[in-house]
Design a protein around this motif. Sequence first.
Motif: not given
Length: 482
Positions: A49-61, A38-43
């Motif tokens: 929520y933090e994901f930026d959908s306006s870019t094609t780059q990989f995020q949280f690398v 459940l902790i993993n699911f909430f993370i």
Amino acid sequence: MLTLLIIIPLIGSLLILPMSEKLQSKNQMKQIALTTCLINFFISLFLWYEFDSSTTQFQFVSEFNHLNFCHLNFGVDGVSLYFVLLTTFVTPIALLSNYTNITTNLKFFLISFLVLETLQICAFVSLDLLLFYIFFESVLPILFIVILLFGHGTDRFRSALLFFLYTLAGSLPMLLSILVIYNYIGSTDFQLISLYDISLDSQKLLWLGFFIAFAVKTPLYPFIIWLPKAHSDSPLAGSILLAGTILKLATYGYLRVLINILPDATNYFSPLIQTIAIVSLIYASFSTIIQQDTKRLIAYSSVAHMAVVVLGLFSNNLPGIEGAILLGIAHGFVSPALFICVGGVIYDRTGTRIINYIRGIVTYMPVFTILFFVFTLCNTGIPLSLNFLGEQLSLIGIWQQNPIIASLGATGIVLSACYSIFLYNRLSYGNLSPYLPPLKDINRREYFLLFSLLIPTTIFGIFPNVILNTLHTSTTALLYCY
């Protein structure tokens, strides 16, 4: 944040490992495993929520290159994001589905599913082709042992062996293709490989190696024999994980490797794939109608739905690919729910999965019958469900390529209605079977399990743009930016 998603299930496994198999410790182990998931699911929700959908780059690398022989490189884009969310959502449901059933070897059972969660997340976020292969294959030995130790029936060893050998042998051509790519390019990094211009003849050979591996895992005809047997003889949690997330590894592989890295060969082989998908769809649908084992029936229906996903993926246009991803996510909700209905609720109360022995359960289980009916309708792809949008967009996408293939693919809608309603009617109505004792309706745990799967199926079915807005940029990049 991505590192946390990978590490937390492993921490939960390490906490469970030294505990004893006493009754009090068993309850503590279950609580630790469930809390970890459940902790993993909430993370993962915070990641979304933090994901930026306006870019094609990989995020949280995140990278780990401190060892000479190991270079771990992870990142998330719009495509892999929802497969990670699906994994973190389905895993606690899988654990809860067998929360009271597993009494022996409980420690190994819980650790296996926590490790499986980590391995699947790693497969979906790997930015290296060789790492993807390693994590793609690493789920096999764990699932093999889970089916062997916790499965049902005397034939479970053969089922586990079929699952292991089919998928392992199918993946060997993929390993060979990866080694060829490394030999020519000198790297297995996804982004670096996508920059190279590979000739069409080379792409064809490499494409065949990858396609065989993904076709076995999907599965597509003629490689489908392992799936119904693995489902029918595995524990309920194994069936849920297999239908919900393991089959999506192939869907992700089609997107990340075939469409992204080998686009010319993908376009060249599209008529072949469409033909195989149609044969798989019609064969699996007719096979589903004649099944007498409830879990085997749901397993064959999974083959039919995944065939529609493949049609959408290889439509070579935006609606088809986005529809395939939506249908894959919807299948990850509805198929586990149906397995809980037939392999959990009904099987726990009747002790059988043979349809002829189960009849008239609405007499004793009215609440369950309503929920079972709703999920049966979702499986047929009714409006207001995510399945409907996924199927329609996939068929619209393939219609733009080939109207004949799209028309044949649409027969899956009619056939799915036939076998789904036929199953529901036989189990729920008619005279009460004389072989059945008085049955109790669903308990609180089963109710919350089914309801938690129903909520996203309907909410995303009514508001699909919640998913589609994040997908647009990444799927457009797959088609037009290689």
